[in-house]
Write an enzyme that holds these catalytic residues in place. Structure first.
Site, PDB file in Angstrom:
ATOM      1  CE1 TYR A  39      12.574 -55.514 -23.088  1.00  0.00           C
ATOM      2  CE2 TYR A  39      14.136 -54.087 -24.202  1.00  0.00           C
ATOM      3  CZ  TYR A  39      13.219 -55.135 -24.235  1.00  0.00           C
ATOM      4  OH  TYR A  39      12.957 -55.761 -25.420  1.00  0.00           O
TER       5      TYR A  39
ATOM      6  CG  HIS B 283       3.836 -54.692 -17.074  1.00  0.00           C
ATOM      7  ND1 HIS B 283       4.149 -53.576 -17.803  1.00  0.00           N
ATOM      8  CD2 HIS B 283       2.476 -54.795 -17.108  1.00  0.00           C
ATOM      9  CE1 HIS B 283       3.039 -53.029 -18.268  1.00  0.00           C
ATOM     10  NE2 HIS B 283       2.012 -53.736 -17.853  1.00  0.00           N
ATOM     11  CB  SER B 284       4.442 -60.742 -13.529  1.00  0.00           C
ATOM     12  OG  SER B 284       3.770 -61.110 -14.713  1.00  0.00           O
ATOM     13  NE  ARG B 285       6.631 -59.167 -20.975  1.00  0.00           N
ATOM     14  CZ  ARG B 285       6.218 -59.393 -22.216  1.00  0.00           C
ATOM     15  NH1 ARG B 285       6.147 -60.624 -22.674  1.00  0.00           N
ATOM     16  NH2 ARG B 285       5.873 -58.406 -23.006  1.00  0.00           N
ATOM     17  CD  GLU B 286       7.913 -54.652 -17.359  1.00  0.00           C
ATOM     18  OE1 GLU B 286       7.916 -53.781 -16.467  1.00  0.00           O
ATOM     19  OE2 GLU B 286       7.212 -54.561 -18.380  1.00  0.00           O
TER      20      GLU B 286
ATOM     21  CD  GLU C 112       9.068 -48.897 -19.663  1.00  0.00           C
ATOM     22  OE1 GLU C 112       9.667 -49.982 -19.511  1.00  0.00           O
ATOM     23  OE2 GLU C 112       7.843 -48.815 -19.832  1.00  0.00           O
TER      24      GLU C 112
ATOM     25  CG  HIS D 213       6.607 -50.235 -16.005  1.00  0.00           C
ATOM     26  ND1 HIS D 213       5.610 -51.022 -16.506  1.00  0.00           N
ATOM     27  CD2 HIS D 213       5.988 -49.364 -15.156  1.00  0.00           C
ATOM     28  CE1 HIS D 213       4.446 -50.651 -16.013  1.00  0.00           C
ATOM     29  NE2 HIS D 213       4.644 -49.642 -15.178  1.00  0.00           N
TER      30      HIS D 213
ATOM     31  CE1 TYR E 222       3.112 -47.692 -25.517  1.00  0.00           C
ATOM     32  CE2 TYR E 222       4.960 -48.038 -26.998  1.00  0.00           C
ATOM     33  CZ  TYR E 222       4.239 -48.398 -25.878  1.00  0.00           C
ATOM     34  OH  TYR E 222       4.664 -49.453 -25.106  1.00  0.00           O
TER      35      TYR E 222
ATOM     36  CG  ASN F 128       0.936 -49.140 -16.841  1.00  0.00           C
ATOM     37  OD1 ASN F 128       0.528 -48.353 -15.980  1.00  0.00           O
ATOM     38  ND2 ASN F 128       1.855 -48.807 -17.745  1.00  0.00           N
TER      39      ASN F 128
ATOM     40  NE  ARG G  64       1.875 -55.943 -21.100  1.00  0.00           N
ATOM     41  CZ  ARG G  64       2.480 -54.780 -21.299  1.00  0.00           C
ATOM     42  NH1 ARG G  64       3.774 -54.724 -21.341  1.00  0.00           N
ATOM     43  NH2 ARG G  64       1.785 -53.677 -21.459  1.00  0.00           N
TER      44      ARG G  64
END
Lengths: 94, 310
Positions: free
Chosen positions: B199, B70-73, B271, B197, B249, B145, B128
């Site tokens: 957070y 996920h690119s923004r992480e 995470e 990943h 979830y 993902n 993301r």
């Protein structure tokens, strides 16, 4: 470049099934263009939502009308993005 | 860019070009230990690289670590850079990693979603997904993902291309996912697969797409418990652990569900840390502490894998 001026990240910590259900329903409100940083999981688990500026007032009003407490995790997303960019530029110059 | 990985700034976020240059530096400095593999190309035709740490041998049992799907992480890619240097730095250590590398190889994919990562630097910091386009849809990208062939299309993923959890038109539609699938299958001897990943401070094991417990649940739970204890010992960061579906979830089409179903028993996903204040905009000053504490957990998982080869 996408601008996040005025975007806020709200944190909601559902403490009852009713609150959790209300927060889950927010995911269906596509017109608000909410970005769930942390999706609803369960009672006591935080839900973080980036809210575009135009959606802030409607969302806050919706939450308050439904008795769902929230806090502001990030006051202005763009301010943090700017700070991050500035630090990267500074490091590069150094 | 610095002239060596010793002067590289691990306390700052970097662009894709800088990270790829770092990888080249690391390989150039340690050609007998580190090599760079190109495992595919992205939608926008960027190369997808994996660092291989190996003391030699053929098709040895291996550990896979990926960051940045996920690119923004951003803290995950930054941690991946730190891990790469750490693997090399710990090689001379008489215990721990040196022992692991005597028996096993380590593969590290630092930027698992290069197109998305570049997009976060140039156009949208909050991007993301991948950058694939779909006929008839206005929106771009797939959640990589949710794109794996494990309960693909089930609950916990969206069929709406505009959703952040859009699963894609079919399993492995994303070249970034297909590249790993091809690599894992062709290697055939990966024993641990760890996907990182951010957070929310979690260490998770399969499944995400079904409530059915994995046959190795007891062992994975115990490993997670020990890994989290090691992680917390450094800065007191509080983690939860458990299966994906019971801890967060339902999520279908997830990475480690697929790897587990491929026979990779030690499949975990992290995470990383959340201060409760910054989310995906974690200040760069927290990169190294985050990487350090995560490394403690990774060491536990890697050591357990080495001690329980199957």
């Amino acid at each position: 470049t996408e601008n996040f001026v005025g975007h806020q990240v709200l944190r909601i910590v559902p403490s009852s099934d009713a609150e959790l259900q209300k927060v889950r329903e927010l995911q269906e409100l596509e017109h608000l263009q909410l970005d769930f940083w942390l999706s609803p999981r369960g009672l006591g688990d935080p839900v973080d939502i980036r809210v575009p500026f135009p959606s802030l007032q409607p969302l806050k009003a919706h939450l308050e009308a439904n008795g769902v407490p929230y806090s502001i995790m990030i006051e202005d997303v763009q301010a943090l993005v700017d700070l991050e960019q500035m630090q990267m530029l500074r490091r590069r110059r150094f | 860019m610095p002239f060596s990985t010793s002067t590289f700034d691990y306390t700052s976020y970097h662009t894709l070009d800088e990270i790829y240059a770092f990888m080249d530096l690391l390989v150039a400095e340690n050609p007998n230990l580190v090599s760079k593999l190109e495992i595919g190309h992205t939608t926008e035709n960027r190369p997808i690289y994996v660092l291989k740490f190996s003391k030699g041998g053929t098709n040895r049992p291996a550990i896979w670590i990926d960051t940045g799907i996920h690119s923004r992480e951003w803290v995950t890619q930054a941690s991946g850079v730190w891990f790469a240097k750490k693997v090399w730095a710990d090689l001379t250590s008489p215990k721990g990693l040196a022992n692991i590398l005597d028996q096993m190889d380590i593969f590290l994919e630092i930027v698992t979603n290069p197109d998305g990562f570049v997009f976060t630097h140039t156009s949208n910091r909050m991007w993301r997904k991948t950058r694939s386009k779909h006929s008839g849809a206005l929106c771009v990208g797939v959640d990589p993902n949710r794109n794996w062939d494990a309960g693909f299309g089930g609950s916990g993923a969206s069929s709406n291309p505009c959703s952040e959890t859009y699963r894609g038109p079919y399993a492995n539609s994303e070249p970034e996912v297909q590249a790993i699938v091809d690599f894992v299958k062709s290697h055939g001897n990966i024993k641990a697969f760890i996907s990182i990943h951010s957070y929310s401070q979690l260490l998770l094991y399969p499944y995400g797409y079904t409530t059915t417990a994995v046959p190795d649940k007891e062992e994975l739970h115990q490993v997670a418990k020990e890994a989290v204890a090691a992680l917390s010992s450094l800065y007191g960061t509080n983690y939860k652990y458990g299966s994906i579906i019971t801890t967060i979830y339902q999520a279908s089409g997830g990475t480690i569900d697929w790897t587990y179903n491929q026979g990779i028993k030690y499949s975990f996903t992290f995470e990383l840390r959340d201060t409760g204040r910054y989310g995906f905009l974690l200040p760069a000053s927290q990169i190294v502490p985050t990487a350090q504490e995560t490394w403690k957990a990774l060491e536990v998982i890697m050591a357990h894998t080495r001690g329980h080869l199957y």
